[in-house]
Every structure is written in structure tokens, then in C-alpha cells.
Design an enzyme around this catalytic site. Structure first.
Site, PDB file in Angstrom:
ATOM      1  N   ASP A 193      35.907 -32.619  26.427  1.00  0.00           N
ATOM      2  CA  ASP A 193      36.307 -31.115  26.020  1.00  0.00           C
ATOM      3  C   ASP A 193      34.938 -30.387  25.482  1.00  0.00           C
ATOM      4  O   ASP A 193      34.386 -31.012  24.796  1.00  0.00           O
ATOM      5  CB  ASP A 193      37.532 -30.778  25.198  1.00  0.00           C
ATOM      6  CG  ASP A 193      38.771 -31.229  26.076  1.00  0.00           C
ATOM      7  OD1 ASP A 193      38.717 -30.914  27.410  1.00  0.00           O
ATOM      8  OD2 ASP A 193      39.758 -31.605  25.458  1.00  0.00           O
ATOM      9  N   CYS A 279      41.026 -12.070  30.537  1.00  0.00           N
ATOM     10  CA  CYS A 279      41.926 -11.131  31.194  1.00  0.00           C
ATOM     11  C   CYS A 279      42.945 -10.565  30.331  1.00  0.00           C
ATOM     12  O   CYS A 279      43.824 -10.169  30.958  1.00  0.00           O
ATOM     13  CB  CYS A 279      42.155 -11.816  32.371  1.00  0.00           C
ATOM     14  SG  CYS A 279      40.880 -12.290  33.533  1.00  0.00           S
TER      15      CYS A 279
END
Length: 509
Positions: A193, A279
Site C-alpha cells: 500500500d 469526486c
């Protein structure tokens, strides 16, 4: 699901009777219905995979299939399309043509890729920050289409795209097959990650930009179903849309995670810029998250701090949406919601360079016609060039003439030490072609135009060209003259006839 198709249809019929609803849309909450109406009207965004097809070939193919190119979305009329105003490789189509477009060979062969515009904006903003051999880190591997788009934009560079968080071998194999089909070759997958990778990781020492597309609430998305499928996002977005908002607990969790990723990105000392895109419509995930990261002071005192800079998408962009340091689009009938911020390191004040130095570096890389360096004496002479606009026939200085002037001055600075003997020898050799050589070489400059004279009719360019009378050199130049080793030099000018306007008339010579 297909095996329960009949039971699902029966349950839906009973629900419609219970609520006295004419269709399933009538059962949905008001917020979902507005979302559906907006999604049905949103233009479809396709980016062009230039690994498989060029922009002009796409235009030709669409024209053969009956499509007409128009100027903007407001001109849409059935089989029409237009170029996006921010991204030079993105095409917009009417939403009513979705099924027909998805059946085209262009789409099936990965030549046209359907994706939300916010992702295209993010990769273009990141690409604008890259140099030829800079690498880029994509912090999340879920958006495989975004990674492929980033690869197409770096086709003319030596950049490598490092993608974090590809955990399973099966997922890595799937992505490699997809990228192979799309002909993307400069992508390297990492199983860690992003927050697990250290800033000093040797694999990432050439990385200069980080593209950060964190998981967000996503309430600004126009078509949530496509967004979840293409970006591999949490299906819980549908529940949030159904409710019309995100719970405070979930919002705080998302904001904390985003802040953690931003501050971790700021720890990479070799990285010069971070592109952050969501978004979301909530300030907690957008402006506030960025400001908190900047106020945290992460990165230490040994490197320059970050500051916000307005995003740049392309040189052909003509939009005024980016009114400040953030780029923001509100959800509407013509676009999804999007927030984008660019964090770039401040320039070291000790490394500040003048415009002249910047131009000199550009000339050294072959980006300009010639070196812009001039002596102070020559710069004073060039102040009179403004008068050229008032003289007929000398409105715009040709690039070749510019090169002549600059190159002549540069050569003179390097060769001011030619001896008298060499000058006399050269003068004897060129008397037949009316070229005079003085002890000190100077370009003949017209005080009105600032351009060097080029003799007409010289077919053999072995001579030095026409030179002016000797002028007194500054003391520094005299000192340099003593240090430079004397040697014969031959200066060759390009075969160009430059227009020259004499004081007696417009006769060219």
C-alpha cells in the site's frame, strides 16, 4: 441473480402496487431521481488510446460511421461529438448514443476508453508536471483505466509509472494482461500500500510526482454504477446516494484517511509535486483536507515546503473553471462533480534564475533557435528595435534573422582576440568578394532594424561576412583578450538574404 429473475420481478410488482407507483423510478427517493435524470443527460467521455490509434484516425473513422464533429456540447444533435475543452485527447458524445458507441470496434479494441472526466483531468494535471525522465507514483491501483491513460500521456518520455496496492498475484496478472492489450509498457506494479512504502525506497528515487486519488464519498459522480465498476470503488456509495448524504462518522473516517495519505506523500523528499483529486462535494475531503496537510509542516526543514499552485491541463485548454488555486466542478447536467488540487514545492530562493538564464537553458536543450545571451553593449543597441514596426517591410523579424544576429554576437564574444597578422591574411584572401576584415570583428547592425546585414550574391561561404569599423572594447574585454590564445578562425553564416531598408529608400541589398 439471474436464477431469481422471476421472483425479483414478482416482488417488484407487489411493491409498485403497494406504493401505487407507475414505474420503479417513482419508488426511488427524490434525490435518486434527480441523480438519474442528471446521469441520463451527461455527455459520455472517451479518451483516445494513442498506443493503438492516432487522433486523426479516430476522426476519420467516426466520419465514416456518420458522426459529425461540432464545437461544443451545446451543439449536440444526435450523431455528433466534440473535443473536451480541458484534455486534448478526450472526446464527448451525447449520452443517448451509449449503446451504439460501446458496440463500435473503436471501443472493443481499446482504442476509445469510456471513463469519468475527473480521472482524465487528474492524469493531465500530473503529466504537465513531469519532465522527460521523471517517474510518477500512482497511490491507488484500483483505477486501472486511469493508470493506462497516464501511460499514454508519457509515451514520448522515459517515465515509469509505479502503481501501489496491487496485493494479490491474480490481480497483478489481470492488470498486466489488460495493460498488454492496451499496449502500455511503462507500468510497474507494487504490492505494498502507498502508506506502507518508505520515502527513501530505492525504487522511487526518480519519482517527482505523486498522483493521489483517494477513496472518497463520491457524491459528485454523475453515473455511480459506472464509477463503482470502472474504479473498483465501494458499493456502499449507492446506499449513501439513496440517503442523499454521508453519515458524519463515515465522512470523518474518509477525511482522516485522506489526510494521512496526503501527509505521507509530502514525506517523499525527491517528489516535487502532488496531484490530489476527489469526486466529493464535501469541503472536509477537499479544501480542508489539503489545507490541514499544508499546515501540518510534514517534510522537515531540509527540503522546500509545499504550496498550492493552479492546475495546468494542456496548452490548448481554454476553460475558466479554475478561478483560483483549486480546480472545482460542481455536479450539473453537463459534468460530474470534481475537485483537484496541485501541491508543488516552493523554489529555493538561492536557485532563482533570470529570464535570460531560463532562455539560455532552453536554447541549450534545442528548444529555441539560438542562445539569447548578449553583451550589455548589444542589449542597449537592441532597445531601438521598437522602431522597426514603423519601417515598411520589417514588421516581424524572421527566425533565421534572429539566429543570425544572436549567433554573430556570440561568435564575436568568443573570437575578439584575432591577431593583426591573421586579419591581414584573411583580408587579402577575400578582396575579390568585397569582404573586409578588421582587427576586431563586429557585426554590421542597422540602428533602425537591429538586424545584421547579409551580403547578396555570395555563393561560397568561406569568408567572414561583412564587418563594421573597429570600436573601443571595454576594459574587461581587453583583459580577456590577453588571456585568450590567438588562433585563426573562420566564421560561416547561413545562406540567407535578409531584407534591409536603407535610409535612402526601400532598396534591398
Amino acid at each position: 441473480v439471474c436464477s431469481f429473475r422471476t421472483k425479483l420481478a414478482a416482488a417488484l410488482a407487489r411493491c409498485r402496487i403497494k406504493h401505487d407507483a407507475l414505474s420503479i423510478e417513482c419508488i426511488l427517493p427524490e434525490t435518486i431521481r434527480k441523480q438519474e435524470q442528471r446521469a441520463s443527460a451527461l455527455p459520455l467521455c472517451f479518451w483516445i488510446n494513442i498506443f493503438k490509434i492516432s487522433l486523426q484516425d479516430v476522426f476519420s473513422d467516426l466520419e465514416k460511421k456518420g458522426f459529425t464533429r461540432v464545437e461544443s456540447v451545446s451543439d449536440f444533435d444526435r450523431y455528433t461529438y466534440c473535443m473536451d475543452q480541458h484534455c486534448h485527447d478526450v472526446l464527448l458524445f451525447p449520452s443517448s448514443l451509449k449503446e451504439e458507441l460501446l458496440n463500435l470496434d473503436l471501443f472493443a479494441d481499446y482504442k476509445l476508453i469510456l471513463q469519468d472526466k475527473s480521472r482524465s483531468l487528474a492524469v493531465h494535471a500530473a503529466q504537465a508536471l513531469l519532465n522527460t525522465d521523471d517517474d510518477i507514483i500512482v497511490a491507488h491501483g484500483g483505477s486501472h483505466l486511469t493508470i493506462a491513460h497516464m501511460s499514454t500521456l508519457t509515451v514520448h518520455s522515459m517515465s515509469t509509472i509505479f502503481v501501489c496496492g496491487v496485493k494479490s498475484a491474480a490481480k497483478a496478472a489481470e492488470l498486466r494482461n489488460l495493460f498488454s492489450d492496451m499496449r502500455c509498457t511503462n507500468i510497474q506494479l507494487l504490492d505494498e500500500d502507498f502508506t506502507e512504502i518508505g520515502p527513501t525506497d530505492p525504487r522511487l528515487q526518480k519519482a517527482k510526482v505523486i498522483l493521489l486519488l483517494p477513496q472518497c464519498s463520491g457524491l459528485g459522480v454523475g453515473n455511480p454504477i459506472d464509477f463503482i465498476l470502472n474504479e473498483h470503488r465501494d458499493a456502499g456509495l449507492l446506499r449513501d446516494l439513496f440517503q442523499g448524504s454521508v453519515s458524519e462518522h463515515k465522512l470523518s473516517t474518509l477525511a482522516e484517511r485522506q489526510l494521512n495519505e496526503l501527509t505521507h506523500a509530502m514525506k517523499f523528499n525527491k517528489v516535487q509535486a502532488i496531484v490530489y483529486c476527489t469526486c466529493s462535494v464535501y469541503p472536509e475531503e477537499n479544501e480542508l483536507a489539503v489545507k490541514k496537510a499544508l499546515e501540518s509542516g510534514v517534510g522537515g526543514k531540509k527540503v522546500q515546503p509545499y504550496r498550492l499552485t493552479p492546475p495546468v491541463f494542456s496548452t490548448c485548454s481554454n476553460s475558466n473553471t479554475s478561478t483560483g488555486i483549486f480546480f472545482k466542478m460542481e455536479p450539473s447536467e453537463i459534468s460530474s462533480g470534481c475537485f483537484l488540487a496541485v501541491l508543488a514545492r516552493e523554489k529555493d530562493s538561492s536557485e532563482n534564475v533570470s529570464v535570460k538564464d531560463i532562455l539560455a537553458r532552453a536554447a541549450a536543450k534545442g528548444l529555441l533557435d539560438s542562445s539569447p545571451e548578449k553583451s550589455k553593449e548589444e542589449e542597449k543597441k537592441q532597445k531601438v528595435t521598437k522602431r522597426r514596426s514603423n519601417i515598411p517591410g520589417t514588421g516581424t523579424e524572421p527566425k533565421t534573422a534572429q539566429f543570425l544576429r544572436h549567433q554573430t554576437v556570440s561568435n564575436i564574444k568568443a573570437e575578439v582576440s584575432i591577431s593583426k597578422a591573421v586579419s591581414n591574411i584573411q583580408q587579402n584572401k577575400v578582396t575579390n568578394i568585397n569582404v573586409q576584415l578588421k582587427k576586431s570583428i563586429k557585426p554590421v547592425s542597422d540602428p533602425a532594424s537591429g538586424l545584421p546585414k547579409v551580403l547578396k550574391g555570395i555563393s561560397h561561404l568561406s569568408s567572414m561576412g561583412k564587418v563594421s569599423d573597429r570600436q573601443t572594447l571595454p576594459r574587461k574585454a581587453c583583459a580577456e583578450r590577453k588571456r585568450v590564445v590567438l588562433k585563426p578562425v573562420e566564421i560561416v553564416f547561413p545562406p540567407v538574404i535578409t531584407p534591409y531598408v536603407s535610409s535612402q529608400g526601400n532598396k534591398l541589398r
